[in-house]
Design a protein around this motif. Sequence first.
Motif, mmCIF file in Angstrom:
data_model
loop_
_atom_site.group_PDB
_atom_site.id
_atom_site.type_symbol
_atom_site.label_atom_id
_atom_site.label_comp_id
_atom_site.label_asym_id
_atom_site.label_seq_id
_atom_site.Cartn_x
_atom_site.Cartn_y
_atom_site.Cartn_z
ATOM 1 N N THR A 55 0.383 -1.538 0.248
ATOM 2 C CA THR A 55 -0.112 0.190 -0.045
ATOM 3 C C THR A 55 1.047 1.616 0.344
ATOM 4 O O THR A 55 2.194 1.594 0.687
ATOM 5 C CB THR A 55 -1.052 0.033 1.446
ATOM 6 N N THR A 56 0.425 2.308 -0.803
ATOM 7 C CA THR A 56 1.121 3.227 -0.718
ATOM 8 C C THR A 56 0.511 4.288 -0.082
ATOM 9 O O THR A 56 -0.816 4.243 0.446
ATOM 10 C CB THR A 56 1.437 4.144 -2.249
ATOM 11 N N PRO A 57 1.168 5.491 0.584
ATOM 12 C CA PRO A 57 0.696 6.598 1.730
ATOM 13 C C PRO A 57 -0.761 7.270 1.087
ATOM 14 O O PRO A 57 -0.870 7.157 -0.402
ATOM 15 C CB PRO A 57 1.447 7.050 2.137
ATOM 16 N N LYS A 58 -1.781 8.036 1.576
ATOM 17 C CA LYS A 58 -2.835 8.624 0.945
ATOM 18 C C LYS A 58 -2.186 9.527 0.760
ATOM 19 O O LYS A 58 -1.868 10.008 1.255
ATOM 20 C CB LYS A 58 -3.863 8.647 1.859
ATOM 21 N N ARG A 59 -2.650 10.572 -0.548
ATOM 22 C CA ARG A 59 -1.571 11.511 -0.516
ATOM 23 C C ARG A 59 -2.850 12.707 -1.763
ATOM 24 O O ARG A 59 -3.532 12.078 -2.234
ATOM 25 C CB ARG A 59 -0.437 11.755 -1.371
ATOM 26 N N PHE A 60 -3.381 13.954 -0.691
ATOM 27 C CA PHE A 60 -3.891 15.000 -1.428
ATOM 28 C C PHE A 60 -4.099 15.253 -2.647
ATOM 29 O O PHE A 60 -2.479 15.264 -3.611
ATOM 30 C CB PHE A 60 -4.041 16.382 -0.621
ATOM 31 N N ILE A 61 -4.271 15.486 -3.718
ATOM 32 C CA ILE A 61 -4.035 15.438 -5.568
ATOM 33 C C ILE A 61 -4.296 17.402 -4.703
ATOM 34 O O ILE A 61 -5.699 17.831 -4.672
ATOM 35 C CB ILE A 61 -4.969 15.317 -6.315
ATOM 36 N N ARG A 75 -6.180 1.297 -8.034
ATOM 37 C CA ARG A 75 -6.376 2.898 -7.931
ATOM 38 C C ARG A 75 -7.122 3.198 -7.293
ATOM 39 O O ARG A 75 -7.669 3.447 -8.105
ATOM 40 C CB ARG A 75 -5.043 3.570 -8.710
ATOM 41 N N TYR A 76 -6.868 4.085 -5.433
ATOM 42 C CA TYR A 76 -7.915 4.239 -5.555
ATOM 43 C C TYR A 76 -8.406 6.194 -5.086
ATOM 44 O O TYR A 76 -6.385 6.076 -5.098
ATOM 45 C CB TYR A 76 -8.108 3.592 -3.956
ATOM 46 N N ARG A 77 -9.511 5.907 -5.127
ATOM 47 C CA ARG A 77 -9.331 7.702 -4.721
ATOM 48 C C ARG A 77 -10.661 8.028 -3.417
ATOM 49 O O ARG A 77 -11.750 7.095 -4.132
ATOM 50 C CB ARG A 77 -9.692 8.947 -6.144
ATOM 51 N N ASP A 78 -10.574 8.610 -2.898
ATOM 52 C CA ASP A 78 -12.005 8.938 -1.961
ATOM 53 C C ASP A 78 -11.610 11.034 -1.751
ATOM 54 O O ASP A 78 -10.997 11.016 -2.285
ATOM 55 C CB ASP A 78 -12.418 8.599 -1.230
ATOM 56 N N ILE A 80 -9.093 15.500 -2.373
ATOM 57 C CA ILE A 80 -9.806 14.444 -3.124
ATOM 58 C C ILE A 80 -8.031 13.757 -2.891
ATOM 59 O O ILE A 80 -7.123 14.488 -2.709
ATOM 60 C CB ILE A 80 -9.282 14.596 -4.789
ATOM 61 N N ARG A 81 -8.355 12.981 -2.343
ATOM 62 C CA ARG A 81 -6.765 12.166 -2.032
ATOM 63 C C ARG A 81 -6.998 10.516 -2.640
ATOM 64 O O ARG A 81 -7.857 9.946 -3.253
ATOM 65 C CB ARG A 81 -6.604 11.732 -0.489
ATOM 66 N N THR A 82 -5.300 9.792 -3.035
ATOM 67 C CA THR A 82 -5.238 8.901 -4.169
ATOM 68 C C THR A 82 -4.618 7.902 -2.898
ATOM 69 O O THR A 82 -3.374 8.518 -2.517
ATOM 70 C CB THR A 82 -5.303 9.175 -4.881
ATOM 71 N N TRP A 83 -4.944 6.715 -3.111
ATOM 72 C CA TRP A 83 -3.334 5.644 -2.571
ATOM 73 C C TRP A 83 -3.610 4.926 -3.788
ATOM 74 O O TRP A 83 -4.098 4.119 -4.092
ATOM 75 C CB TRP A 83 -3.910 5.772 -1.563
ATOM 76 N N GLU A 84 -2.395 3.401 -3.878
ATOM 77 C CA GLU A 84 -2.446 2.063 -4.294
ATOM 78 C C GLU A 84 -3.144 1.053 -3.477
ATOM 79 O O GLU A 84 -1.634 1.163 -2.796
ATOM 80 C CB GLU A 84 -1.300 2.406 -5.583
#
Length: 81
Positions: free
Chosen positions: A2-8, A31-34, A22-26
């Motif tokens: 898992t990669t760390p959650k980061r804001f876009i 790939r997830y976004r929420d 919005i943040r994203t991680w893998e």
Amino acid sequence: MTTPKRFIAGAICPRCASMDKIRTWEQNGIRYRDCVACDFFEQLPIEQPTTADELETRVNRTREEQKKSDVQTVRILDPKG
């Protein structure tokens, strides 16, 4: 893995239109976004790189290719005809 959650930066939520929420991680090849402001959630498969040729730009051309394309023939016209 898992990669760390980061804001876009500058991303706008498609559901609530909030910016920078919005943040994203893998995780496990997905790939997830929420959105932290609403209940928006999306998962996308990670695209594998294709073997397609790279588009030619002035940056990825060799020096010789640039010299060939930069050379132009000048034709002088006689004003009398």
